[in-house]
Design an enzyme around this catalytic site. Structure first.
Site, short mmCIF file in Angstrom:
data_model
loop_
_atom_site.label_atom_id
_atom_site.label_comp_id
_atom_site.label_asym_id
_atom_site.label_seq_id
_atom_site.Cartn_x
_atom_site.Cartn_y
_atom_site.Cartn_z
N TYR A 143 -12.10 -1.18 -7.95
CA TYR A 143 -11.95 -1.63 -6.56
C TYR A 143 -11.49 -0.45 -5.71
O TYR A 143 -10.61 0.31 -6.12
CB TYR A 143 -10.92 -2.76 -6.48
CG TYR A 143 -10.60 -3.23 -5.08
CD1 TYR A 143 -11.56 -3.93 -4.33
CD2 TYR A 143 -9.37 -2.97 -4.49
CE1 TYR A 143 -11.27 -4.38 -3.05
CE2 TYR A 143 -9.07 -3.42 -3.20
CZ TYR A 143 -10.03 -4.12 -2.49
OH TYR A 143 -9.74 -4.55 -1.22
N ASP A 238 -9.87 7.81 -7.10
CA ASP A 238 -9.14 6.85 -6.27
C ASP A 238 -7.84 6.53 -7.02
O ASP A 238 -7.82 5.75 -7.96
CB ASP A 238 -9.98 5.59 -6.05
CG ASP A 238 -9.26 4.58 -5.16
OD1 ASP A 238 -8.06 4.78 -4.88
OD2 ASP A 238 -9.90 3.59 -4.75
N LYS A 266 -0.47 2.67 -1.53
CA LYS A 266 0.58 2.00 -2.29
C LYS A 266 1.86 2.83 -2.44
O LYS A 266 2.59 2.96 -1.48
CB LYS A 266 0.00 1.50 -3.62
CG LYS A 266 -1.17 0.52 -3.32
CD LYS A 266 -1.62 -0.36 -4.42
CE LYS A 266 -2.60 -1.41 -3.88
NZ LYS A 266 -3.99 -1.26 -4.26
C1 LIG Z 1 -5.26 -1.30 -3.32
C2 LIG Z 1 -6.39 -0.37 -3.56
C3 LIG Z 1 -7.22 0.09 -2.53
C4 LIG Z 1 -7.14 -0.43 -1.14
O1 LIG Z 1 -5.93 -0.15 -0.53
P1 LIG Z 1 -5.45 -1.01 0.72
O2 LIG Z 1 -4.20 -0.36 1.17
O3 LIG Z 1 -5.30 -2.41 0.22
O4 LIG Z 1 -6.55 -0.92 1.74
C5 LIG Z 1 -8.16 1.07 -2.84
N1 LIG Z 1 -8.29 1.55 -4.08
C6 LIG Z 1 -7.52 1.12 -5.09
C7 LIG Z 1 -7.69 1.72 -6.45
C8 LIG Z 1 -6.57 0.14 -4.88
O5 LIG Z 1 -5.83 -0.31 -5.90
#
Ligand SMILES: *Cc1c(COP(=O)(O)O)cnc(C)c1O
Length: 428
Positions: A143, A238, A266
């Protein structure tokens, strides 16, 4: 039961889609009604119904020190009394940027944004500008936020072809993306052989943690990186979840791989809305105003997020938080699995540093979406509600991981295990 939460949910449904502002919060995945929380402290959540829960969701990952860590709270209070937002240059983002670039050498330059989604969206733009190519390769089961071109699933046609996975995402967007399964060497080789010349970047969660915890084989990721490099494409890690949590340099450090670009979110904001993308200097110098890739943000690098983030990252290093959490994670895994065993429940725990995923036992290590046992969801949902009734809150979906924080002390872990033991006896 939980009358006040029910009442607020009914009201919320009238004014917000599904009654929530992010889908998983609705408890739909666990066939329940969401609990409304008013306060949080350390490992605890307090609800409008007067209940207190031990929280293993921790806002889905940002709160590595727990809710309202006293050191961070102090910094936030101080900052609020100085400024909320400037929309101008300030020293706070500079301090955080200097700290990150000095601790993560492959992040030579970076740009702050307000979410992980924004970071990913911007990194893709840079990759396309740098390579002059359009296509992005991603994994099914990773994701990357709600970026249009990444809300796709594997199509039914040729290897790698994608179709939209959300209404409102046009074919134009989904056609820009190629999708392959995690842990599938053959599919990965095929997609590079067929499309290598048109792929701008390969984006991956080097530790896939948004569809359960699907730990990849190191050789598999290394092979992917090698293929990308051979075809002149960029590698984007990511690390929105894994960044700073699994190592100061995230999974890139663990794997010994230098990605061209990396995205953060995060933990980087210590619980405030912060994201960042960064990497090779020549790539980041393409970003406006230095280069031709436009990207901007009204509240980007807001002082509260910058200072809470920096204080969080420094405390993680200073107090060796990762080491502590690694031990606690291993202990929880061992204890939960022993309890499952003694009650004859087919459950196991996949654990990596401070991330845990409790799931239906697989035949072997679960590394791709298709390897998740079909019985996982019903068993998880029973366990989820059982734990909830014993004051332990997991993220309300069997496909979300649990997060340990510094606030999950030995005493908290013992309380948790008492609840787990009770619930497992009921489920046996
Ligand atoms: C949470 C997440 C996102 C998106 O971040 P948001 O701050 O919710 O937009 C993108 N990539 C990964 C791997 C994530 O866990």
């Amino acid at each position: 039961m939980r009358e006040k939460s029910r009442e607020l949910f009914e009201r919320s449904k009238k004014v917000a889609p599904g009654g929530v502002h992010s889908p998983v919060r609705s408890f739909r995945s666990v066939d329940g009604t969401p609990i409304f929380f008013t306060e949080a402290q350390g490992p605890y959540l307090k609800s409008v119904d007067g209940e207190t829960f031990i929280d293993y969701c921790q806002s889905f990952g940002p709160l590595m020190l727990g809710h309202r860590d006293p050191d961070i709270e102090e910094v936030v209070k101080q900052t609020v009394s100085m400024a909320w937002s400037f929309g101008a240059a300030e020293p706070y983002s500079l301090e955080l940027a200097e700290w990150i670039t000095s601790h993560v050498p492959w992040v030579e330059k970076l740009r702050f944004v307000c979410s992980g989604t924004e970071a990913v969206m911007s990194a893709l733009r840079v990759a396309r500008a740098a390579t002059g190519r359009t296509k992005i390769l991603k994994f099914d089961g990773c994701y990357h936020g709600h970026v249009d071109s990444l809300l796709v699933k594997a199509g039914s046609g040729l290897a790698g072809e994608a179709s939209s996975d959300s209404a409102g995402v046009t074919a134009l967007h989904s056609q820009e993306t190629l999708v392959v399964s995690l842990n599938d060497d053959k599919a990965l080789e095929e997609v590079w052989a067929r499309h290598g010349h048109e792929i701008a970047a390969w984006i991956l969660e080097p530790l896939p943690a948004n569809y359960g915890l699907l730990i990849q084989r190191e050789e598999f990721i290394k092979k992917g990186v090698e293929l990308a490099r051979r075809h002149g494409a960029l590698v984007i890690f990511d690390e929105v979840i894994s960044g700073f949590r699994v190592a100061v340099g995230g999974m890139a450090e663990k794997l010994g791989i230098k990605p061209d670009l990396v995205t953060y979110g995060k933990v980087i904001g210590g619980g405030f809305p912060v994201g960042a993308y960064g990497g090779r200097r020549d790539l980041m110098d393409l970003v406006a105003p230095q280069g031709p890739v436009y990207q901007a943000g009204t509240l980007s690098a807001n002082p509260i997020g910058m200072r809470a983030g920096l204080a969080t990252l420094k405390k993680i290093e200073r107090e060796k938080v990762r080491e502590t959490l690694r031990g606690r994670g291993a202990l929880l895994k061992k204890s939960i699995e022993a309890l499952a065993n003694s009650n004859g429940l087919p459950l196991e725990v996949t654990c990596f540093e401070s991330l845990l995923w409790i799931h239906y036992k697989g035949e072997m290590s679960i590394r791709s979406v298709s390897q998740i046992p079909a019985n996982h969801k019903p068993l998880f949902n029973k366990m989820f509600h059982g734990l909830l009734n014993n004051q332990v809150y997991l993220a309300p979906s069997g496909f979300e991981v649990s997060f340990l924080s510094l606030a999950h002390s030995d005493e908290i872990l013992n309380k948790t295990l008492d609840a787990v033991a009770k619930v497992f006896r009921e489920l046996a």
